[in-house]
Design an enzyme around this catalytic site. Structure first.
Site, PDB file in Angstrom:
ATOM      1  N   ASP A 107     -13.729 -29.748   2.933  1.00  0.00           N
ATOM      2  CA  ASP A 107     -15.146 -29.875   3.315  1.00  0.00           C
ATOM      3  C   ASP A 107     -15.737 -28.550   3.800  1.00  0.00           C
ATOM      4  O   ASP A 107     -16.372 -28.506   4.863  1.00  0.00           O
ATOM      5  CB  ASP A 107     -15.310 -30.916   4.425  1.00  0.00           C
ATOM      6  CG  ASP A 107     -14.565 -32.210   4.168  1.00  0.00           C
ATOM      7  OD1 ASP A 107     -14.360 -32.545   2.987  1.00  0.00           O
ATOM      8  OD2 ASP A 107     -14.196 -32.885   5.149  1.00  0.00           O
ATOM      9  N   GLU A 113     -20.933 -39.169  -0.867  1.00  0.00           N
ATOM     10  CA  GLU A 113     -20.883 -38.464   0.419  1.00  0.00           C
ATOM     11  C   GLU A 113     -21.120 -36.972   0.178  1.00  0.00           C
ATOM     12  O   GLU A 113     -21.449 -36.553  -0.933  1.00  0.00           O
ATOM     13  CB  GLU A 113     -19.515 -38.673   1.083  1.00  0.00           C
ATOM     14  CG  GLU A 113     -18.347 -38.178   0.220  1.00  0.00           C
ATOM     15  CD  GLU A 113     -16.993 -38.609   0.735  1.00  0.00           C
ATOM     16  OE1 GLU A 113     -16.934 -39.526   1.587  1.00  0.00           O
ATOM     17  OE2 GLU A 113     -15.977 -38.037   0.289  1.00  0.00           O
TER      18      GLU A 113
END
Length: 318
Positions: A31, A201
């Site tokens: 991420d 997401e």
């Protein structure tokens, strides 16, 4: 992996590394959020481990995209009383002379649990960061969006927006100038759902030539089909209609490629995508590594499909 890096990184006659190699960071991280502060590029990733071990953030900085300095534990749960686990997806910005780190914590599953999206503040990009509010900025589900995976974007008029959401729903909110809360939209609402087709997401927003490029991850993060898709709109609020995928697995390179951010070199039309992927042969969901490759546009402004490499990117001078 070390053998791959040694084989894939070419060197200049002086012995200096010319290419970064992929992965660009050592260890299991995911991420990644990339930012430019001063004359350094910074990457703020998730420490990729079981949730109960995700209690801190490290950061990395570079002046050339090849050599990276680790800044350990810039924020941990000791500095955020309400956070206890699952620190995810940090997003760092500079605002009014200070540095702010937005993050998700605790992986809440309903509105009765404590957690959500928080904000930390520091005087330097390497921290140490401390809790800005003493509570989450967003601690409830709105429009079905789990409060995780926040990305903060400053529009040309100076307005700060935050895009966030898991569980296949994405919201956008307007941030107050001091990041202490949310401002209402003209209709009085504070949470606008902007979920495009395929969204799961990891939202990311950027502006180029007056167009707003909204990107996200789709597929399952634990599987090989994790990927990145995008849309283009005339407004930071959309509407966003899916154009297609720009990053996905390559059976010859890696699987599970997703949850990215984009770096634009200051003063240049030169872009890079920073993302995580799972090395071939790895089955542990948390065995993810941070990589960087070029991001390019065609003559019409559409993003070309990204080619994942082991070589990485060429050394630059900021």
């Amino acid at each position: 992996m070390a053998l791959c890096l040694a084989a894939c990184v070419s060197r200049e006659p002086s012995g200096r590394r010319e290419y970064s190699g992929n992965p660009i960071l050592p260890g299991w991280y995911a991420d990644p959020e990339v930012a430019v502060f001063g004359k350094r590029v910074w990457i703020y990733p998730t420490f990729s481990a079981p949730y109960d071990q995700q209690v801190f953030f490290d950061a990395f900085s570079s002046t050339d995209l090849v050599h990276w300095t680790k800044h350990p534990r810039i924020l941990d749960t000791n500095a955020v009383r309400w956070a206890r686990r699952a620190l995810w997806a940090p997003a760092a910005v500079h605002n009014q002379g200070r540095y702010y780190l937005f993050f998700a914590a605790n992986d809440i599953q309903n509105n009765q649990q404590i957690g959500g999206i928080g904000v930390a503040v520091a005087d330097r990009p390497a921290g140490p960061f401390r809790d800005h509010l003493g509570r989450p900025l967003i601690d409830k589900f709105h429009n079905g969006a789990q409060p995780i995976d926040q990305h903060v974007f400053r529009d040309r008029d100076g307005q700060w927006y935050m895009y966030y959401g898991g569980w296949r729903h994405c919201n956008v909110v307007k941030l107050k100038p001091d990041f202490t809360g949310l401002e209402p939209f003209p209709d009085g609402s504070r949470f606008k759902e902007i979920t495009p087709q395929g969204y799961v997401e990891g939202p990311f927003m950027m502006e180029r030539d007056g167009k707003y490029y909204f990107m996200w991850s789709e597929g399952g993060w634990t599987g090989p089909d994790y990927s990145v898709a995008y849309a283009i709109a005339d407004s930071p609020l959309g509407p966003f209609r899916r154009i297609g995928k720009i990053l996905q697995q390559d059976p010859a390179v890696a699987t599970g490629a997703g949850h990215h951010s984009v770096l634009k070199l200051p003063g240049r039309e030169q872009y890079y995508i920073v993302y995580h992927r799972r090395p071939l042969g790895e089955r542990d969901p948390n065995h993810r590594v941070v990589c960087m490759d070029r991001l390019e546009f065609d003559d019409q402004g559409f993003i070309k499909p990204v080619r994942m490499t082991f070589t990485g990117v060429r050394r630059v001078r900021l």
